[in-house]
Design an enzyme around this catalytic site. Structure first.
Site, PDB file in Angstrom:
ATOM      1  N   GLN A   1     -21.577 -32.454 -48.787  1.00 62.54           N
ATOM      2  CA  GLN A   1     -22.342 -32.448 -49.736  1.00 62.54           C
ATOM      3  C   GLN A   1     -21.520 -31.784 -50.920  1.00 62.54           C
ATOM      4  O   GLN A   1     -21.776 -31.813 -52.507  1.00 62.54           O
ATOM      5  CB  GLN A   1     -23.991 -32.268 -50.105  1.00 62.54           C
TER       6      GLN A   1
ATOM      7  N   LYS B   1     -17.157 -38.761 -48.809  1.00 66.46           N
ATOM      8  CA  LYS B   1     -17.916 -38.369 -49.762  1.00 66.46           C
ATOM      9  C   LYS B   1     -17.638 -37.908 -50.911  1.00 66.46           C
ATOM     10  O   LYS B   1     -17.947 -37.135 -51.851  1.00 66.46           O
ATOM     11  CB  LYS B   1     -18.582 -36.924 -48.406  1.00 66.46           C
TER      12      LYS B   1
ATOM     13  N   CYS C   1     -30.623 -37.818 -41.037  1.00 66.47           N
ATOM     14  CA  CYS C   1     -29.861 -37.673 -40.409  1.00 66.47           C
ATOM     15  C   CYS C   1     -30.450 -36.051 -39.947  1.00 66.47           C
ATOM     16  O   CYS C   1     -30.001 -35.122 -39.645  1.00 66.47           O
ATOM     17  CB  CYS C   1     -28.628 -37.923 -40.282  1.00 66.47           C
TER      18      CYS C   1
HETATM   19  N1  PLP Z   1     -22.564 -33.228 -42.436  1.00 68.83           N
HETATM   20  C1  PLP Z   1     -23.602 -33.607 -44.489  1.00 68.83           C
HETATM   21  C2  PLP Z   1     -24.631 -31.963 -44.882  1.00 68.83           C
HETATM   22  C3  PLP Z   1     -23.740 -34.412 -44.976  1.00 68.83           C
HETATM   23  O1  PLP Z   1     -24.056 -35.406 -46.136  1.00 68.83           O
HETATM   24  C4  PLP Z   1     -22.815 -35.613 -43.553  1.00 68.83           C
HETATM   25  C5  PLP Z   1     -22.841 -36.897 -43.844  1.00 68.83           C
HETATM   26  O2  PLP Z   1     -23.602 -37.867 -44.565  1.00 68.83           O
HETATM   27  C6  PLP Z   1     -22.597 -34.963 -42.412  1.00 68.83           C
HETATM   28  C7  PLP Z   1     -22.463 -33.282 -42.286  1.00 68.83           C
HETATM   29  C8  PLP Z   1     -21.198 -35.580 -41.839  1.00 68.83           C
HETATM   30  O3  PLP Z   1     -20.569 -36.239 -43.009  1.00 68.83           O
HETATM   31  P1  PLP Z   1     -19.594 -37.337 -41.623  1.00 68.83           P
HETATM   32  O4  PLP Z   1     -19.700 -38.087 -41.228  1.00 68.83           O
HETATM   33  O5  PLP Z   1     -18.444 -37.830 -42.496  1.00 68.83           O
HETATM   34  O6  PLP Z   1     -18.704 -36.664 -40.440  1.00 68.83           O
END
Ligand code: PLP
Length: 414
Positions: free
Chosen positions: A204, A227, A371
Site C-alpha cells: 500500500q 497497486k 485479508c
Molecule cells: N500486503 C498488503 C498490505 C496488501 O494490501 C496486499 C494486497 O491487497 C498484499 C500484501 C498482497 O499483494 P498481492 O496480492 O499483490 O501479492
C-alpha cells in the site's frame, strides 16, 4: 484544493469513462488494485506487437530489445525506491511471492528453533501465513505487535517484544484495511539495535508514500505493480545485496544457474539467482510506464490530493453522524497518519449489503475482511466496507459516495 489537473489525469484512464448500473463509474477500490493508464496498456500491446521475445539468452534483435526494456524497468524500480543498485531489485509476481521468497530462502537457511519473528496485528494474510509456515517448520516463534483502538500500533508493546531472540520484523508500511501508516523509521531503528532484519510490506505504500530504502536502512521491501497503476502479475522484492547474496535460491530452473551438471549446479548472480524461468516479460516492461506515470505527477502531489479526498470523506461521514446520530456510521482506522483508505460500517447493514447497494449506484468499494482476519477479530467484526482513493478520484466522487451512504441510512438492505 490541489493544483493538479485531475480531469486530465482521468482522461489517461480509459476504464474510468463508463457507466455501471446506469451511473458513471466511481472506482473506489484502489487498495485492491488500481486502474491502468493508457501508457501502460499501450506498452503491453506494443511489446506483443513489435518486441516479443524471450530475454537474456537470445542472439537476435528482438531478444536484445526485449532484454533491454526488461532491464530498463529494473533501473526504473531502483530509482523509484532509491536502491543502491538495480541488482537488488528482484522481479516476482507480487508482494505475496516476494514475502514467500524471503520466508522460504532466508527463513529456511537462517532461522533456528527458539528464534523469533515479529509481525503486527495490521498485517495482510500474505505477511502472516508465510511466517507461520516457516516458524512451524523451524520451531521458531511468531510474536505479534498489538494494535490500539484507533488502528495504530502499540509501539510500547513493540519495544517490549524485541529481544536478542528477534531475527526479523516483518511489518506493513501502510495498512490495507485501515490506512494506518506505521512509524517505520522507529520500527527499523529499534529492530536494528537488536541486530534483527526488517521486511516492510510496501503493497500500500508503493503508490502513496515516498520510498527511500537507503535513507530508512530497509533490509527487505516488497511492492506490487498492480497497486501502483501497473499490470497484475509483477512484483518486486528489494533486498540489500549482502543479504540477497547470503540467501539460497528460491526456485530452481533456467536463468538462475551459472553451470549445471548432473552432479552439481552453481547459481547465477543476483538478481537472476531469484528469477528462475521465463519471467512476466511484457508486464514488467509495461510496469515501467506506471512508474513514469507516478514520477510525472510526483509523490508529494499524489499524497496531497489523496489526503484531501480522505479528509473530505471523513468530514462527510462526521456530518452524517451529526445529522442522524453518531452511531449511524462507524469508522475503523482513525489514526492521524494514514494513506487514503477508510473502512466503515453503516449501522444495521452487513458490509456486503452496503457494497451491493453502492454498486447499484455505480460505486465500486471492497467489502469483507480485506485479508486481515485477525485485525477484524480485534475489532470484533466480520468485516468492513472499504473506500480507497487514488490520484484520479475527485471530490465530486467522494460526495457521490457520501450521498449514497446518506440514502441508505434507516433503509432496509433490499
Ligand atoms: N500486503 C498488503 C498490505 C496488501 O494490501 C496486499 C494486497 O491487497 C498484499 C500484501 C498482497 O499483494 P498481492 O496480492 O499483490 O501479492
Amino acid at each position: 484544493m490541489s493544483d493538479l489537473n485531475i480531469q486530465h489525469i482521468r482522461s489517461l484512464f480509459p476504464i474510468l469513462h463508463q457507466e455501471v448500473n446506469k451511473h458513471p463509474l466511481v472506482y473506489l477500490d484502489n487498495a485492491a488494485t488500481t486502474q491502468k493508464p493508457l501508457s501502460v496498456i499501450e506498452a503491453l500491446q506494443t511489446y506483443y506487437q513489435l518486441d516479443n521475445a524471450n530475454i537474456h539468452r537470445g542472439a537476435h534483435t528482438l531478444a536484445d530489445r526485449a532484454t533491454g526494456m526488461f532491464e530498463d524497468t529494473r533501473k526504473a524500480v531502483k530509482q523509484f525506491i532509491h536502491a543502491a543498485e538495480a541488482e537488488e531489485c528482484i522481479f516476482t509476481k507480487g508482494v505475496t511471492e516476494s514475502i514467500n521468497l524471503v520466508a522460504q530462502t532466508w527463513g529456511r537457511k537462517f532461522l533456528n528453533a527458539g528464534d523469533e519473528i515479529i509481525i503486527s496485528y495490521l498485517e495482510h494474510h500474505s505477511n502472516i501465513v508465510p511466517w507461520q509456515m516457516i516458524c512451524e517448520e523451524k520451531g521458531a516463534v511468531l510474536k505479534v505487535i498489538p494494535v490500539l483502538p484507533n488502528g495504530t500500533l502499540d509501539m510500547d508493546a513493540y519495544h517490549q517484544l524485541l529481544s536478542d531472540r528477534t531475527k526479523l520484523v516483518a511489518c506493513t508500511w501502510a495498512s490495507n484495511a485501515l490506512g494506518t501508516i506505521n512509524p517505520v523509521k522507529e520500527i527499523i531503528e529499534a529492530a536494528h539495535a537488536y541486530h534483527a532484519f526488517v521486511l516492510l510490506d510496501g503493497a500500500q505504500a508503493g503508490s502513496h508514500l515516498e520510498i527511500d530504502v537507503q535513507a530508512l536502512d530497509i533490509d527487505f521491501l516488497t511492492l506490487s505493480s498492480h497497486k501502483l497503476y501497473g499490470p497484475t502479475g509483477v512484483g518486486v522484492l528489494y533486498g540489500k545485496r549482502a543479504l540477497l547474496e547470503m540467501m539460497p535460491p528460491y526456485q530452481g530452473g533456467g536463468e538462475m544457474i551459472k553451470e549445471v551438471s548432473f552432479e552439481h549446479t552453481t547459481y547465477n548472480e543476483i538478481p537472476f539467482k531469484f528469477e528462475a524461468g521465463t519471467p512476466n516479460i511484457g508486464d514488467v516492461i509495461a510496469f515501467k510506464q506506471a512508474i513514469t506515470f507516478v514520477n510525472n505527477i510526483g509523490k508529494s502531489n499524489i499524497i496531497k490530493h489523496e489526503n484531501l479526498l480522505l479528509q473530505h470523506f471523513t468530514s462527510g461521514i462526521h456530518k452524517l453522524n451529526q445529522t442522524f446520530g453518531s452511531e449511524q456510521i462507524a469508522l475503523y482506522g482513525t489514526a492521524a497518519d494514514k494513506v487514503a483508505v477508510q473502512s466503515f460500517i453503516v449501522k444495521g447493514k452487513h458490509p456486503f449489503d452496503t457494497g451491493m447497494m453502492l454498486d447499484a449506484r455505480g460505486i465500486a468499494v471492497r467489502t469483507g475482511h480485506h485479508c486481515t482476519q485477525p485485525l477484524m477479530r480485534f475489532f470484533d467484526i466480520e468485516g468492513t466496507v472499504r473506500a480507497s482513493f487514488a490520484i484520479y478520484n475527485t471530490l465530486e466522487e467522494v460526495d457521490i459516495l457520501v450521498e449514497a451512504i446518506r440514502n441508505m441510512i434507516h433503509k432496509p438492505a433490499f
